[in-house]
Write a protein that holds these residues in place. Structure first.
Motif, PDB file in Angstrom:
ATOM      1  N   ALA A  70      31.462  77.167  34.826  1.00 42.20           N
ATOM      2  CA  ALA A  70      32.462  78.166  34.454  1.00 42.20           C
ATOM      3  C   ALA A  70      33.655  77.560  33.730  1.00 42.20           C
ATOM      4  O   ALA A  70      34.207  78.163  32.802  1.00 42.20           O
ATOM      5  CB  ALA A  70      32.926  78.910  35.703  1.00 42.20           C
ATOM      6  N   SER A  71      34.069  76.350  34.117  1.00 39.69           N
ATOM      7  CA  SER A  71      35.248  75.732  33.514  1.00 39.69           C
ATOM      8  C   SER A  71      35.037  75.362  32.052  1.00 39.69           C
ATOM      9  O   SER A  71      36.006  75.093  31.342  1.00 39.69           O
ATOM     10  CB  SER A  71      35.650  74.489  34.308  1.00 39.69           C
ATOM     11  OG  SER A  71      34.604  73.533  34.308  1.00 39.69           O
ATOM     12  N   HIS A  72      33.797  75.346  31.596  1.00 36.26           N
ATOM     13  CA  HIS A  72      33.490  74.996  30.220  1.00 36.26           C
ATOM     14  C   HIS A  72      32.946  76.177  29.425  1.00 36.26           C
ATOM     15  O   HIS A  72      32.642  76.035  28.234  1.00 36.26           O
ATOM     16  CB  HIS A  72      32.476  73.849  30.171  1.00 36.26           C
ATOM     17  CG  HIS A  72      33.004  72.542  30.658  1.00 36.26           C
ATOM     18  ND1 HIS A  72      33.194  72.274  31.995  1.00 36.26           N
ATOM     19  CD2 HIS A  72      33.392  71.425  29.998  1.00 36.26           C
ATOM     20  CE1 HIS A  72      33.665  71.048  32.126  1.00 36.26           C
ATOM     21  NE2 HIS A  72      33.794  70.509  30.930  1.00 36.26           N
ATOM     22  N   ASP A  73      32.801  77.336  30.043  1.00 35.73           N
ATOM     23  CA  ASP A  73      32.094  78.454  29.421  1.00 35.73           C
ATOM     24  C   ASP A  73      33.058  79.481  28.830  1.00 35.73           C
ATOM     25  O   ASP A  73      33.886  80.052  29.539  1.00 35.73           O
ATOM     26  CB  ASP A  73      31.190  79.130  30.456  1.00 35.73           C
ATOM     27  CG  ASP A  73      30.349  80.241  29.850  1.00 35.73           C
ATOM     28  OD1 ASP A  73      29.952  80.089  28.678  1.00 35.73           O
ATOM     29  OD2 ASP A  73      30.113  81.247  30.534  1.00 35.73           O
ATOM     30  N   GLU A  74      32.952  79.712  27.532  1.00 36.12           N
ATOM     31  CA  GLU A  74      33.760  80.708  26.839  1.00 36.12           C
ATOM     32  C   GLU A  74      32.931  81.890  26.355  1.00 36.12           C
ATOM     33  O   GLU A  74      33.437  82.727  25.608  1.00 36.12           O
ATOM     34  CB  GLU A  74      34.453  80.077  25.631  1.00 36.12           C
ATOM     35  CG  GLU A  74      35.460  78.991  25.945  1.00 36.12           C
ATOM     36  CD  GLU A  74      36.156  78.474  24.692  1.00 36.12           C
ATOM     37  OE1 GLU A  74      37.311  78.859  24.452  1.00 36.12           O
ATOM     38  OE2 GLU A  74      35.533  77.695  23.950  1.00 36.12           O
ATOM     39  N   SER A  99      24.560  72.153  32.105  1.00 35.55           N
ATOM     40  CA  SER A  99      25.603  71.139  32.212  1.00 35.55           C
ATOM     41  C   SER A  99      25.036  69.724  32.217  1.00 35.55           C
ATOM     42  O   SER A  99      25.778  68.757  32.079  1.00 35.55           O
ATOM     43  CB  SER A  99      26.424  71.362  33.486  1.00 35.55           C
ATOM     44  OG  SER A  99      25.588  71.313  34.630  1.00 35.55           O
ATOM     45  N   GLN A 132      44.431  80.264  27.824  1.00 32.06           N
ATOM     46  CA  GLN A 132      44.505  78.805  27.752  1.00 32.06           C
ATOM     47  C   GLN A 132      43.346  78.265  26.933  1.00 32.06           C
ATOM     48  O   GLN A 132      42.199  78.684  27.085  1.00 32.06           O
ATOM     49  CB  GLN A 132      44.466  78.198  29.152  1.00 32.06           C
ATOM     50  CG  GLN A 132      44.665  76.689  29.173  1.00 32.06           C
ATOM     51  CD  GLN A 132      44.767  76.145  30.594  1.00 32.06           C
ATOM     52  OE1 GLN A 132      44.851  76.906  31.542  1.00 32.06           O
ATOM     53  NE2 GLN A 132      44.748  74.830  30.731  1.00 32.06           N
ATOM     54  N   MET A 186      40.349  76.071  25.748  1.00 32.02           N
ATOM     55  CA  MET A 186      39.346  75.359  26.533  1.00 32.02           C
ATOM     56  C   MET A 186      38.693  74.221  25.750  1.00 32.02           C
ATOM     57  O   MET A 186      38.391  73.178  26.279  1.00 32.02           O
ATOM     58  CB  MET A 186      38.252  76.343  26.997  1.00 32.02           C
ATOM     59  CG  MET A 186      38.738  77.353  28.021  1.00 32.02           C
ATOM     60  SD  MET A 186      37.482  78.563  28.475  1.00 32.02           S
ATOM     61  CE  MET A 186      36.332  77.529  29.389  1.00 32.02           C
ATOM     62  N   PRO A 243      30.990  68.048  30.613  1.00 32.36           N
ATOM     63  CA  PRO A 243      31.539  67.409  31.827  1.00 32.36           C
ATOM     64  C   PRO A 243      31.130  65.955  31.979  1.00 32.36           C
ATOM     65  O   PRO A 243      30.337  65.584  32.848  1.00 32.36           O
ATOM     66  CB  PRO A 243      30.953  68.279  32.941  1.00 32.36           C
ATOM     67  CG  PRO A 243      29.668  68.796  32.393  1.00 32.36           C
ATOM     68  CD  PRO A 243      29.895  68.986  30.917  1.00 32.36           C
TER      69      PRO A 243
END
Length: 641
Positions: free
Chosen positions: A298-302, A324, A559, A561, A566
């Motif tokens: 999720a932290s890398h998905d736009e 990932s 924000q 990204m 990762p």
């Protein structure tokens, strides 16, 4: 989009006739850049080779292409977007056209304006032109360095050039030995900035440069024909700037939608790609074909943001998920880039190009927006630090912040607010050195520890910061934001971003066009005051405000990204054994470049979580794979020589 290659004999005594098979071998090496057709032209002194990806004038745009009497020949990679404006002007001056191709404009523009012809072109290009009557070979590269061009001299004095480094490395008499300064540059930046390459035998033609080589004359030096001029004191209101920006963006997109083959766009869900897609949708009667990459982290998905834009503009949208642990491309990347290249976002970039090519031959991207409108977080931090640096003498800052930078622990595992080491180190430096410290993959101290004593001796005190210092000395500005934008235009944009996109797209025979690098748009944006780019901590202010009628706030003001993978997680998980084998193996240690104890310490500190060495380890893994590929050519023996 295409690939070019060729050879030139500058000797006036005995003009060389090159072997057709050798030139064919050069073009075969880049067949992926142009799988549709191939062409050659050979005559005394010169051999020109071309691989074609048919985009415009499919029926009659074959290359090499000639003028009316065959005395001028050109091989060309790229697009001249204003060629339809230049044709009637050249016709009025007596030139006769036989095709509808933008390539033919080049030969007639050369006849009419000589070396200044490049100043009339609006586009992305790298070309080589032979003029038999003037006995001159002329090379040129576009202003922003979108398209690459390599060149060098062989042992017999012949001159060689090509779209990719592999065109040169396969030639007999090419010097494959490693350039020590290029190694230092690589481990500082994660790529090798122009004009160096990893090999001593080759150079990159810098952006906005030409090289004119006449038979019988000494080896030439590149000549610059353009530079961005920052005059950011022009009085303009935010409202007026937004209105003009919308017009300029629409024009930059419109001229890049010219194509005789299927066309679409990358859509990441970020501001820049969303701006391009919104402009395309407003100019097109058919749904725009868009594509996105989704990540399973999720932290890398736009992809959700991309879907929001796709839905708003009813695009024909396609999404493909990248896992990932999708690091299977590592070996492929070494072949694509020909020299060490450590931007890990090359992995998802390769995948999105692969996805796009399933449906289109041309794709528009949002690359260049951050450099042009001040979007990187590092720009905001640099300008904040610069205000403090300008208020205190350098000697005092070194005395106060230098020790703090040394004593403060490297707290990679802590929340960002507690990571003050980098800030203290930056405040103890001058502006250029501070920015270099910010963009470096590895600090000066880390690189010194990494290198072997013998390699440090061979460097003779050279430090990669000299790349930035050289550009800063000729920069047309000393304003904080404008200076670092200028430095990125000269280094990061052509050396990292454009290199990444060119190789990844051309690997799939996909042409990528970048409206936000349209040079009139870049020139205009450079005149805007800093307050319209950075304001209250908000980057790209004028671009975001201009897009408010076109895109939702969830896209514009979220924000940033980035297109990251990762790495830290990989090297502590599925790629841990790869990291261990690389950093404790024989190849890096045996190269004579590195200190084995430092390599082992980096692996141990990263694995245990004491330090985040992920970017440095990725750089070393990529370099190791480069050495592995070069071993067959005796590279390791040359390293020790």
């Amino acid at each position: 989009m295409c690939g070019i290659a060729g050879l030139f004999s500058p000797s006036s005594n005995a003009p060389k006739v090159f072997d057709r098979g050798l030139v064919t071998h050069m073009t075969d090496a880049i067949v992926h850049r142009g799988p549709d057709e191939g062409g050659l032209h050979l005559e005394p002194h010169v051999a020109l080779g071309h691989r074609r990806l048919s985009i415009i004038d499919i029926a009659t745009g074959q290359q090499p292409l000639f003028n009316e009497d065959g005395s001028v020949a050109v091989v060309f990679n790229g697009e001249i977007y204003n060629f339809q404006e230049l044709v009637p002007e050249l016709q009025s001056l007596g030139h006769v056209f036989h095709t509808h191709s933008d390539t033919e404009v080049i030969v007639h523009a050369w006849e009419q304006w000589g070396e200044k012809c490049v100043e009339r072109f609006r586009g992305m290009f790298a070309f080589a032109l032979w003029d038999r009557n003037r006995r001159t070979l002329f090379l040129a590269r576009d202003r922003m360095g979108v398209k690459p061009l390599f060149y060098g001299w062989l042992a017999d004095g012949s001159f060689a050039f090509g779209s990719e480094l592999k065109c040169l490395t396969l030639l007999p008499g090419f010097d494959r030995s490693i350039d020590d300064f290029a190694v230092e540059d690589y481990f500082a930046y994660g790529y090798i900035p122009d004009p160096r390459t990893i090999h001593r035998g080759a150079l990159k033609l810098p952006p906005a440069c030409t090289l004119s080589y006449r038979v019988g004359e000494p080896r030439p030096e590149p000549r610059s024909y353009w530079d961005v001029s920052f005059e950011a004191d022009r009085p303009v209101s935010l409202e007026d700037a937004c209105a003009e920006l919308r017009e300029r963006l629409a024009e930059a997109v419109r001229i890049r939608m010219m194509s005789e083959v299927p066309l679409g766009a990358f859509l990441s869900g970020g501001v820049d790609s969303s701006a391009v897609v919104a402009a395309m949708a407003r100019l097109s009667t058919d749904p725009v074909k868009t594509c996105s990459i989704a990540f399973d982290v999720a932290s890398h998905d736009e992809s959700g943001y991309a879907a929001m834009v796709a839905q708003r503009y009813r695009t024909d949208h396609q999404v493909e998920q990248v896992k990932s642990d999708d690091f299977s491309l590592l070996e492929r990347l070494v072949d694509l880039y020909d020299e060490p290249y450590a931007d890990s976002s090359a992995l998802p970039t390769y995948r999105v190009c692969q996805l796009a090519r399933k449906r289109v031959t041309v794709a528009l991207s949002g690359d260049g927006g951050d450099e042009t409108f001040g979007g990187y977080r590092r720009y905001k931090l640099h300008t904040m630090e610069e205000r403090l640096r300008s208020s205190l003498p350098l000697g005092l800052r070194r005395m106060v912040f230098g020790p703090l930078g040394q004593l403060y622990p490297k707290l990679d595992w802590m929340p960002r607010m507690f990571r003050g080491k980098t800030t203290f180190q930056a405040l103890a430096r001058d502006s250029v050195d501070a920015y270099f410290h910010t963009v470096s993959v590895m600090s000066n101290e880390a690189r010194r520890a990494l290198y072997s004593p013998e390699f440090r001796r061979r460097l003779g005190g050279y430090n990669a910061v000299e790349v930035l210092r050289g550009h800063a000395r000729t920069a047309p500005t000393d304003q904080a934001l404008a200076l670092v934008q200028y430095l990125d235009y000269k280094t990061y944009l052509p050396g990292d971003i454009n290199t990444k996109v060119d190789r990844a797209s051309m690997a799939h025979s996909l042409e990528v066009r970048e409206p936000l690098m349209d040079h009139p748009l870049v020139e205009w944006a450079a005149t805007l005051p800093e307050r319209l780019k950075l304001s209250g901590g908000e980057g790209k202010l004028v671009l975001k405000k201009a897009l408010e009628p076109m895109l939702p706030d969830e896209i514009l003001y979220r924000q940033k990204m980035g297109f990251a993978v990762p790495l830290a997680k990989w090297f502590r998980g599925p790629l841990n054994e790869t990291a261990k084998a690389t950093l404790t193996g024989d190849r890096l240690a045996g190269s004579g470049l590195f200190d084995p104890a430092t390599l082992a310490r980096m692996y141990d500190e990263h694995t245990t979580g004491r330090r985040d060495w992920s970017s440095a380890i990725w750089s070393l893994v990529c370099f190791d794979r480069f050495l592995e590929r070069e071993t067959g050519a005796g590279m390791e023996r040359r390293l020790a020589a």
